[in-house]
Design a protein around this motif. Structure first.
Motif, PDB file in Angstrom:
ATOM      1  N   SER A  33      -4.998   5.912   3.017  1.00  0.00           N
ATOM      2  CA  SER A  33      -4.760   4.574   2.472  1.00  0.00           C
ATOM      3  C   SER A  33      -5.898   3.572   2.699  1.00  0.00           C
ATOM      4  CB  SER A  33      -3.478   4.010   3.082  1.00  0.00           C
ATOM      5  OG  SER A  33      -3.288   2.655   2.711  1.00  0.00           O
ATOM      6  N   VAL A  34      -6.414   3.043   1.588  1.00  0.00           N
ATOM      7  CA  VAL A  34      -7.392   1.958   1.651  1.00  0.00           C
ATOM      8  C   VAL A  34      -6.729   0.686   2.163  1.00  0.00           C
ATOM      9  CG1 VAL A  34      -8.912   0.483   0.261  1.00  0.00           C
ATOM     10  CG2 VAL A  34      -8.836   2.945  -0.160  1.00  0.00           C
ATOM     11  N   VAL A  35      -5.481   0.487   1.772  1.00  0.00           N
ATOM     12  CA  VAL A  35      -4.763  -0.712   2.221  1.00  0.00           C
ATOM     13  C   VAL A  35      -4.623  -0.696   3.742  1.00  0.00           C
ATOM     14  CG1 VAL A  35      -2.593  -1.994   2.112  1.00  0.00           C
ATOM     15  CG2 VAL A  35      -3.526  -0.952   0.025  1.00  0.00           C
ATOM     16  N   ARG A  36      -4.214   0.437   4.298  1.00  0.00           N
ATOM     17  CA  ARG A  36      -4.050   0.531   5.754  1.00  0.00           C
ATOM     18  C   ARG A  36      -5.372   0.314   6.474  1.00  0.00           C
ATOM     19  NH1 ARG A  36      -2.769   5.700   6.281  1.00  0.00           N
ATOM     20  NH2 ARG A  36      -4.852   6.286   6.981  1.00  0.00           N
ATOM     21  N   LYS A  37      -6.424   0.928   5.976  1.00  0.00           N
ATOM     22  CA  LYS A  37      -7.724   0.794   6.624  1.00  0.00           C
ATOM     23  C   LYS A  37      -8.251  -0.632   6.523  1.00  0.00           C
ATOM     24  CE  LYS A  37      -8.874   5.652   5.787  1.00  0.00           C
ATOM     25  NZ  LYS A  37      -9.683   6.599   4.985  1.00  0.00           N
ATOM     26  N   THR A  38      -8.004  -1.280   5.404  1.00  0.00           N
ATOM     27  CA  THR A  38      -8.443  -2.670   5.258  1.00  0.00           C
ATOM     28  C   THR A  38      -7.695  -3.586   6.211  1.00  0.00           C
ATOM     29  OG1 THR A  38      -8.981  -2.267   2.927  1.00  0.00           O
ATOM     30  CG2 THR A  38      -8.756  -4.565   3.608  1.00  0.00           C
ATOM     31  N   LEU A  39      -6.423  -3.302   6.419  1.00  0.00           N
ATOM     32  CA  LEU A  39      -5.622  -4.097   7.345  1.00  0.00           C
ATOM     33  C   LEU A  39      -6.000  -3.835   8.801  1.00  0.00           C
ATOM     34  CD1 LEU A  39      -2.071  -3.726   5.735  1.00  0.00           C
ATOM     35  CD2 LEU A  39      -3.470  -5.801   5.789  1.00  0.00           C
ATOM     36  N   GLY A  40      -6.636  -2.695   9.067  1.00  0.00           N
ATOM     37  CA  GLY A  40      -6.981  -2.353  10.444  1.00  0.00           C
ATOM     38  C   GLY A  40      -5.794  -1.927  11.272  1.00  0.00           C
ATOM     39  N   VAL A  41      -4.774  -1.395  10.614  1.00  0.00           N
ATOM     40  CA  VAL A  41      -3.563  -0.973  11.314  1.00  0.00           C
ATOM     41  C   VAL A  41      -3.801   0.380  11.982  1.00  0.00           C
ATOM     42  CG1 VAL A  41      -1.170  -0.241  10.963  1.00  0.00           C
ATOM     43  CG2 VAL A  41      -2.036  -2.272   9.799  1.00  0.00           C
ATOM     44  N   ASP A  96       3.322   7.789   2.590  1.00  0.00           N
ATOM     45  CA  ASP A  96       2.281   8.452   3.375  1.00  0.00           C
ATOM     46  C   ASP A  96       1.242   7.481   3.910  1.00  0.00           C
ATOM     47  OD1 ASP A  96       3.521  10.823   2.871  1.00  0.00           O
ATOM     48  OD2 ASP A  96       2.004  11.631   1.517  1.00  0.00           O
ATOM     49  N   ALA A  97       1.124   6.314   3.329  1.00  0.00           N
ATOM     50  CA  ALA A  97       0.215   5.305   3.881  1.00  0.00           C
ATOM     51  C   ALA A  97       0.686   4.843   5.253  1.00  0.00           C
ATOM     52  CB  ALA A  97       0.117   4.105   2.938  1.00  0.00           C
ATOM     53  N   ALA A  98       1.979   5.016   5.548  1.00  0.00           N
ATOM     54  CA  ALA A  98       2.548   4.571   6.819  1.00  0.00           C
ATOM     55  C   ALA A  98       2.860   5.717   7.766  1.00  0.00           C
ATOM     56  CB  ALA A  98       3.826   3.761   6.568  1.00  0.00           C
ATOM     57  N   HIS A  99       3.082   6.919   7.234  1.00  0.00           N
ATOM     58  CA  HIS A  99       3.450   8.052   8.096  1.00  0.00           C
ATOM     59  C   HIS A  99       3.151   9.363   7.373  1.00  0.00           C
ATOM     60  CE1 HIS A  99       6.982   7.842   5.468  1.00  0.00           C
ATOM     61  NE2 HIS A  99       7.143   6.605   5.878  1.00  0.00           N
ATOM     62  N   VAL A 100       2.549  10.301   8.096  1.00  0.00           N
ATOM     63  CA  VAL A 100       2.285  11.634   7.560  1.00  0.00           C
ATOM     64  C   VAL A 100       2.759  12.665   8.575  1.00  0.00           C
ATOM     65  CG1 VAL A 100       0.332  10.962   6.115  1.00  0.00           C
ATOM     66  CG2 VAL A 100      -0.077  11.605   8.490  1.00  0.00           C
ATOM     67  N   HIS A 101       3.146  13.833   8.075  1.00  0.00           N
ATOM     68  CA  HIS A 101       3.707  14.853   8.956  1.00  0.00           C
ATOM     69  C   HIS A 101       3.700  16.184   8.230  1.00  0.00           C
ATOM     70  CE1 HIS A 101       7.159  13.948   6.401  1.00  0.00           C
ATOM     71  NE2 HIS A 101       7.003  12.696   6.733  1.00  0.00           N
ATOM     72  N   SER A 102       4.189  17.206   8.879  1.00  0.00           N
ATOM     73  CA  SER A 102       4.286  18.522   8.272  1.00  0.00           C
ATOM     74  C   SER A 102       5.233  18.483   7.075  1.00  0.00           C
ATOM     75  CB  SER A 102       4.812  19.536   9.300  1.00  0.00           C
ATOM     76  OG  SER A 102       5.181  20.756   8.676  1.00  0.00           O
ATOM     77  N   SER A 103       4.950  19.342   6.099  1.00  0.00           N
ATOM     78  CA  SER A 103       5.839  19.437   4.929  1.00  0.00           C
ATOM     79  C   SER A 103       7.101  20.222   5.247  1.00  0.00           C
ATOM     80  CB  SER A 103       5.098  20.114   3.773  1.00  0.00           C
ATOM     81  OG  SER A 103       4.713  21.428   4.125  1.00  0.00           O
ATOM     82  N   SER A 104       7.159  20.849   6.406  1.00  0.00           N
ATOM     83  CA  SER A 104       8.316  21.653   6.778  1.00  0.00           C
ATOM     84  C   SER A 104       9.573  20.788   6.824  1.00  0.00           C
ATOM     85  CB  SER A 104       8.086  22.293   8.148  1.00  0.00           C
ATOM     86  OG  SER A 104       9.145  23.150   8.484  1.00  0.00           O
ATOM     87  N   GLY A 105      10.628  21.264   6.194  1.00  0.00           N
ATOM     88  CA  GLY A 105      11.872  20.503   6.150  1.00  0.00           C
ATOM     89  C   GLY A 105      12.001  19.616   4.934  1.00  0.00           C
ATOM     90  N   GLY A 106      10.956  19.511   4.122  1.00  0.00           N
ATOM     91  CA  GLY A 106      11.039  18.767   2.875  1.00  0.00           C
ATOM     92  C   GLY A 106      11.400  17.303   3.051  1.00  0.00           C
ATOM     93  N   GLN A 107      10.690  16.602   3.959  1.00  0.00           N
ATOM     94  CA  GLN A 107      11.046  15.217   4.271  1.00  0.00           C
ATOM     95  C   GLN A 107      10.074  14.185   3.687  1.00  0.00           C
ATOM     96  OE1 GLN A 107      14.105  14.581   6.457  1.00  0.00           O
ATOM     97  NE2 GLN A 107      14.117  16.446   5.218  1.00  0.00           N
ATOM     98  N   GLY A 108       8.848  14.583   3.363  1.00  0.00           N
ATOM     99  CA  GLY A 108       7.814  13.609   3.027  1.00  0.00           C
ATOM    100  C   GLY A 108       8.126  12.738   1.839  1.00  0.00           C
ATOM    101  N   LEU A 109       8.277  13.339   0.665  1.00  0.00           N
ATOM    102  CA  LEU A 109       8.570  12.556  -0.531  1.00  0.00           C
ATOM    103  C   LEU A 109       9.865  11.776  -0.371  1.00  0.00           C
ATOM    104  CD1 LEU A 109       8.236  13.734  -4.207  1.00  0.00           C
ATOM    105  CD2 LEU A 109      10.379  12.720  -3.429  1.00  0.00           C
ATOM    106  N   GLY A 162       0.823  -1.198   0.000  1.00  0.00           N
ATOM    107  CA  GLY A 162       0.000   0.000   0.000  1.00  0.00           C
ATOM    108  C   GLY A 162       0.856   1.247   0.000  1.00  0.00           C
ATOM    109  N   THR A 163       0.865   1.948  -1.120  1.00  0.00           N
ATOM    110  CA  THR A 163       1.556   3.238  -1.244  1.00  0.00           C
ATOM    111  C   THR A 163       0.521   4.297  -1.633  1.00  0.00           C
ATOM    112  OG1 THR A 163       2.105   2.820  -3.580  1.00  0.00           O
ATOM    113  CG2 THR A 163       3.699   2.101  -1.925  1.00  0.00           C
TER     114      THR A 163
END
Length: 505
Positions: A175-183, A296-309, A169-170
């Motif tokens: 994320s539908v994958v995360r929600k389906t897994l119940g994580v 992002d299916a596993a972790h989300v955060h502020s865009s500050s610092g340019g770390q997400g992608l 799941g990416t």
């Protein structure tokens, strides 16, 4: 309803899913990347590529296209009305010295490239490598058993059943994958804050900068980032939840006028706009059976610092070679190391981005130090794939990113590029051990013996490897095994730990 079978199904065609697809395709692993959208993402959102991500794109055969389509990260220019108050590079903003190639960093500068272009380059590379991408294909549900995952998808309105040995799941923060897994997806939401972001043309600005327009208060700013290779700027404006306007060009122009105190900058051609809440959340598991979560299916955060992608690309790069190894007959427990290694990294990134978000371009508090945004210090020390046998390790240890170094007419990264392990022998005494490892493991491993040479160690091109790996050229021979993803797996003074590592994993 038709049924198809394949080794890996990847749900989500953003940078994470496309990177994973490239990594698998170049290893000869059949995979399919699907996304419910009719087209790739069209906005500039994740625009900063950190030095470590550039190294990954080098390994994937993308770096020339990335360099050609992007540009070095622009300086920040702060205004008060029409007056320029200061101009600073990203290193000056962080209070650190610029990186140098001689420090083992082949791409020392953060690169700016709109996310839509990064996605296009990854897509093109995926297709060049023989991978497959299907848009207008939505995951509805899936179940798994001991041998695989059965997914139900809607493709152009028709239901399709697909059987895969593994599913990843990416598919983003929702994320539908995360929600389906119940994580679990624990953390916090900054309920009172919103960020307005989009792409526009702007008349009245000159120079390639992150233009931070204010009337004197940095907290009340309107930022316009120059986007290379286009006539567009990315705009960013933070605000309270109560102040979010209509998502129109006229409303954005009004915010610019109010925050800049100017009337000479006119916005044109709103190409994309979005408003989002800052969430700081991560999963409690990266793997459930034959299903995995990344980006992002596993972790989300502020865009500050340019770390997400960038963090998302690293997730895919870590998981890709491990999936390929297991599909080629390696032990399933190798896949457990994905969570073991990436879980603490994700937690650390949430901390870095939250600190950066709260600092909000103000000077750091005493004792806080600079933020590590370049992702070159990310390491897996103490993890299941980091074997350090030296009694007194140096500054560079098992689990660390393997540094580059100029060695004669080539670089170590030229040797690392590809799908293999690499064994480095520091000192002539290691030649027999390196030859034996390569003989036993064949194409899986490439080897190179490095000697400091007769000239001064700091001037010798081969000696640069000793310096960058912090290995004493006068000491006993040292062996370093570099994993396919560019991290050090083993540091030893004899070949047994390396042979055990390669046999076990």
């Amino acid at each position: 309803m038709t049924t198809t079978d394949l080794p890996v199904l990847i749900v989500g065609a953003g940078p994470t899913g496309l990177t994973l697809g490239c990594e698998l395709a170049r290893r000869g692993i059949e995979c399919l990347v699907v996304d419910k959208a009719a087209a790739l993402f069209l906005g500039s959102r994740g625009k900063g590529l950190q030095p470590r991500t550039l190294e990954v794109f080098d390994d994937l055969g993308l770096i020339d296209a990335v360099v050609a389509n992007g540009a070095p990260f622009p300086s920040f220019r702060m205004y008060a009305d029409t007056q320029v108050k200061w101009t600073r590079t990203v290193h000056e903003m962080l209070g650190i010295a610029p990186l140098e190639r001689e420090q083992g960093v082949p791409y020392p500068n953060t690169w700016i490239l709109p996310q839509w272009r990064t996605d296009e380059l990854l897509r093109d590379r995926l297709l060049d490598l023989g991978g497959r991408l299907e848009l207008n294909t939505e995951l509805l549900d899936f179940v798994q058993d001991d041998t695989g995952v059965t997914a139900t998808l809607r493709r152009d309105g028709a239901l399709v059943r697909m059987r895969a040995r593994y599913l990843v799941g990416t598919d983003g923060g929702g994320s539908v994958v995360r929600k389906t897994l119940g994580v679990g997806f624990e953390g916090e939401t900054f309920e009172t804050e919103r960020t307005l972001i989009g792409d526009v043309k702007a008349a009245g600005l000159t120079g390639t900068y992150c233009h931070m327009l204010t009337t004197g208060n940095v907290r009340e700013r309107f930022s316009l980032w120059s986007m290379p290779g286009t006539d567009y700027y990315q705009f960013i404006a933070n605000m309270t939840a109560d102040d979010v306007p209509e998502l129109t060009l006229e409303a954005v122009q009004k915010i610019l006028d109010e925050r800049s105190g100017r009337s000479d900058i006119r916005l044109l051609d709103l190409n994309w706009i979005s408003v989002y809440r800052v969430n700081v959340r991560m999963v409690d598991r990266f793997r459930v059976g034959r299903a995995f979560l990344a980006g992002d299916a596993a972790h989300v955060h502020s865009s500050s610092g340019g770390q997400g992608l960038n963090t998302s690309v690293q997730d895919a790069y870590n998981l890709g070679w491990k999936l390929a190894a297991v599909l080629a007959g390696g032990p399933d427990r190798l896949l457990d190391t994905y969570e073991a290694e990436r879980f603490p990294i994700a937690a650390r990134v949430l901390d870095v981005t939250t600190r950066s978000h709260r600092r909000d371009f103000r000077d750091a508090e005493p004792g806080q130090g600079s933020l590590d945004i370049f992702q070159l210090k990310v390491n897996y020390r103490g993890g299941p794939l980091a074997v350090e046998t030296r009694a007194t390790p140096g500054a560079v240890r098992a689990g660390d990113r393997a540094p580059d170094a100029q060695c004669g007419d080539s670089r170590l990264f030229d040797l690392f590029r590809g799908t293999h392990f690499t064994v480095l022998g520091f000192g002539a005494a290691t030649a027999e051990a390196v030859a034996e490892i390569v003989r036993v493991h064949g194409d899986r491993v490439r080897g190179r013996v490095l000697e400091p040479g007769e000239v001064d160690e700091t001037a010798s091109t081969v000696g640069a490897a000793f310096r960058n790996y912090d290995i004493d050229p006068s000491g006993p021979g040292t062996l370093v095994l570099v994993r396919p993803d560019g991290y050090i797996g083993v540091v030893a003074t004899d070949l047994a730990p390396i042979q055990d590592f390669l046999t076990s994993w």
